[in-house]
Design a protein around this motif. Sequence first.
Motif, short mmCIF file in Angstrom:
data_model
loop_
_atom_site.label_atom_id
_atom_site.label_comp_id
_atom_site.label_asym_id
_atom_site.label_seq_id
_atom_site.Cartn_x
_atom_site.Cartn_y
_atom_site.Cartn_z
N GLN A 1 0.84 -1.19 0.00
CA GLN A 1 0.00 0.00 0.00
C GLN A 1 0.88 1.25 0.00
N CYS B 1 0.16 5.57 0.37
CA CYS B 1 -0.80 6.65 0.61
C CYS B 1 -0.77 7.66 -0.53
N SER C 1 -1.92 10.64 -0.32
CA SER C 1 -1.72 11.98 0.23
C SER C 1 -0.26 12.25 0.58
N ARG D 1 -6.42 2.88 6.88
CA ARG D 1 -6.05 4.29 6.77
C ARG D 1 -4.54 4.41 6.88
N CYS D 2 -3.99 5.45 6.31
CA CYS D 2 -2.56 5.69 6.41
C CYS D 2 -2.19 5.98 7.87
N PRO E 1 -5.28 3.50 1.46
CA PRO E 1 -4.05 3.48 0.64
C PRO E 1 -4.15 2.39 -0.44
#
Length: 143
Positions: A31, A33, A35, A46-47, A55
């Motif tokens: 994965q 991210c 962002s 979630r990151c 991600p």
Amino acid sequence: MSVPGERPHPVPTPLTEPYWASCRAGVLSLQRCASCRRYVHFPEERCPFCGAGSPAYEPVSGRGRVVTHTTVHRPFVPGFADLAPYTVAWVELEEQPGLRAFGGLLGHPPGADAVGMPVEVVFTELPGFGPIPDFRPRREGER
């Protein structure tokens, strides 16, 4: 699900299935991210660095260096007795400091020091499941 006496199999979930699908294609994907662009491993919803959601998986080189390892001489998990002695290693991948993957260390004498050794991913067929990532030594300068 595993049969008694055979090696345990991973149990893919919706979160991890893209990882295993990539392994089936002979590619290590982790994965990343969208962002903050940090890689995330093990899979997360979630990151863990910036909190952004979902991600996506991206291919990585599978090249890195052994950070630590252990050699198993007396396995306690069914299905591993015929492999002993075997070495498992944490490998820091070259894509990002602290990004580590775990797998068997193949092609290196069990019990021999491997810390700092350059390695690359290889895929080992786990009967009844499919390919899983392991690592083998790589010579400096090899791509």
